[in-house]
Design a protein around this motif. Structure first.
Motif, PDB file in Angstrom:
ATOM      1  N   MET B  56       0.825  -1.206   0.000  1.00  0.00           N
ATOM      2  CA  MET B  56       0.000   0.000   0.000  1.00  0.00           C
ATOM      3  C   MET B  56       0.860   1.256   0.000  1.00  0.00           C
ATOM      4  O   MET B  56       0.495   2.261  -0.600  1.00  0.00           O
TER       5      MET B  56
ATOM      6  N   GLN D  57      -4.837   2.953   5.917  1.00  0.00           N
ATOM      7  CA  GLN D  57      -3.849   3.174   4.857  1.00  0.00           C
ATOM      8  C   GLN D  57      -4.524   3.043   3.488  1.00  0.00           C
ATOM      9  O   GLN D  57      -4.303   3.857   2.595  1.00  0.00           O
ATOM     10  N   ALA D  58      -5.385   2.028   3.358  1.00  0.00           N
ATOM     11  CA  ALA D  58      -6.144   1.856   2.114  1.00  0.00           C
ATOM     12  C   ALA D  58      -7.087   3.039   1.893  1.00  0.00           C
ATOM     13  O   ALA D  58      -7.213   3.552   0.781  1.00  0.00           O
ATOM     14  N   GLY D  59      -7.722   3.481   2.968  1.00  0.00           N
ATOM     15  CA  GLY D  59      -8.636   4.617   2.859  1.00  0.00           C
ATOM     16  C   GLY D  59      -7.920   5.889   2.417  1.00  0.00           C
ATOM     17  O   GLY D  59      -8.477   6.698   1.668  1.00  0.00           O
ATOM     18  N   GLN D  60      -6.690   6.052   2.871  1.00  0.00           N
ATOM     19  CA  GLN D  60      -5.939   7.252   2.481  1.00  0.00           C
ATOM     20  C   GLN D  60      -5.580   7.227   1.003  1.00  0.00           C
ATOM     21  O   GLN D  60      -5.637   8.261   0.320  1.00  0.00           O
ATOM     22  N   ILE D  61      -5.205   6.059   0.505  1.00  0.00           N
ATOM     23  CA  ILE D  61      -4.902   5.961  -0.925  1.00  0.00           C
ATOM     24  C   ILE D  61      -6.139   6.321  -1.747  1.00  0.00           C
ATOM     25  O   ILE D  61      -6.063   7.065  -2.719  1.00  0.00           O
ATOM     26  N   VAL D  62      -7.292   5.798  -1.344  1.00  0.00           N
ATOM     27  CA  VAL D  62      -8.532   6.109  -2.061  1.00  0.00           C
ATOM     28  C   VAL D  62      -8.796   7.616  -2.030  1.00  0.00           C
ATOM     29  O   VAL D  62      -9.189   8.216  -3.033  1.00  0.00           O
ATOM     30  N   ALA D  63      -8.542   8.242  -0.890  1.00  0.00           N
ATOM     31  CA  ALA D  63      -8.738   9.698  -0.777  1.00  0.00           C
ATOM     32  C   ALA D  63      -7.857  10.459  -1.760  1.00  0.00           C
ATOM     33  O   ALA D  63      -8.294  11.446  -2.365  1.00  0.00           O
ATOM     34  N   ILE D  64      -6.622   9.992  -1.931  1.00  0.00           N
ATOM     35  CA  ILE D  64      -5.698  10.664  -2.859  1.00  0.00           C
ATOM     36  C   ILE D  64      -6.130  10.440  -4.305  1.00  0.00           C
ATOM     37  O   ILE D  64      -6.142  11.371  -5.116  1.00  0.00           O
ATOM     38  N   GLU D  65      -6.498   9.213  -4.632  1.00  0.00           N
ATOM     39  CA  GLU D  65      -6.965   8.937  -5.996  1.00  0.00           C
ATOM     40  C   GLU D  65      -8.230   9.759  -6.300  1.00  0.00           C
ATOM     41  O   GLU D  65      -8.416  10.258  -7.408  1.00  0.00           O
TER      42      GLU D  65
ATOM     43  N   GLU F  65      -9.633  14.353   2.473  1.00  0.00           N
ATOM     44  CA  GLU F  65     -10.984  14.404   1.880  1.00  0.00           C
ATOM     45  C   GLU F  65     -11.515  15.838   1.890  1.00  0.00           C
ATOM     46  O   GLU F  65     -12.172  16.281   0.948  1.00  0.00           O
TER      47      GLU F  65
END
Lengths: 78, 78, 78, 78, 78, 78
Positions: B56, D57-65, F65
């Motif tokens: 990640m 950590q996964a949620g943060q990547i989604v936020a950046i994308e 966000e």
């Protein structure tokens, strides 16, 4: 008068490749400003460049610095 | 003359997909610049690609690089 | 009236180098605001400046602050 | 020809909701590109989806994308 | 009706210094929203403000919030 | 048809406060999408909301966000 005067007289570069080099240089010099002792930095280097998490941490800083430099150069499109 | 000259002559790509590939390539080459020894990188690879936190971390760097490339291409909308 | 009044009367600097110094200063003063006890900060310093992961964490904050300052100065291009 | 051609022919979506789905999909496919072995990814999944730090950590990547996709769509305001 | 109504009626501030204070306040109140128990937050405080990695984590959040506020104020240049 | 349709029909909010609430909600729902089992999420909650590093990790996601939502609303200035 700033320590960075000679290092970053400008954010403008001729090419994306030079912009990338500038991003790496700025990232390194910032670390050197925080930890000015070259011997300690040398010891730390053998620590981080064989550790994938730390290598990626360095890579992420370069990515962030490059965002700034790329924007400064209007992404080298004009 | 920069090590990145052949790698990123431009940030402009034809499609979002190619922009994504460029983001991954730039992220990888930056790590290779910091740790030039391919053998060490090979060993590190078996370490990080089976570790979800490190995977990640790599994914996040790609996301940041892609932000820059997408902006450079005006998000492929024009 | 703010603690930061004397520190950041403006984000505008004459050069990229001064902008970089400002980014480092802002990052440091924010930590000092969160942990106002100078003795504790002194102890923590000997902890983090010999730890590559923490040094890079500091470097990343500076990179983020510099993004803001560089944008404020229109990247020193005009 | 890119592995991402079928996945992201465009960053444009009809709604913010679809943009969010695209952000999640891009984040996942990038991990799959770095670690192409589906079996290993399956094992890693049971590891990270019960670990709050990794979930975030996964949620943060989604936020950046999503930042990139939202900008590409002019925030769905026009 | 939102918990944040009294806290952030606007992102506009008179000076960069006040913008910085707002960034710190927003970051703190968000943590308080996620963990509303003041006693637990008090205990956590003694934990994080003597730990350099956690102090820097807080500093990074403030840096990100400040990016938003600085952009909202057009960097206090107009 | 997307799981997010009811959650984020728009990024536009009336006030910064409502924008902040939206940022928190989006962050939470993304985690719920990655880990759909409410029981597991409940267990994880007791884990992360008493851990300052994890609380700050959550705070950082909300900050990211919010950057997107604030830009979508032109920072509520017009």
């Amino acid at each position: 008068m700033s320590l960075f005067d000679d290092l970053i007289p400008t954010l403008i570069t001729e090419t994306p490749a030079e912009g990338r080099e500038l991003a790496i240089m700025i990232a390194r010099k910032t670390i050197a400003t925080i930890q000015p002792d070259a011997d300690i930095r040398g010891e730390l280097r053998s620590d981080y460049d064989q550790d994938s998490a730390k290598l990626m941490q360095a890579g992420q800083i370069v990515a962030i610095e490059f965002q700034t430099i790329a924007a400064a150069n209007n992404y080298w499109t004009s």
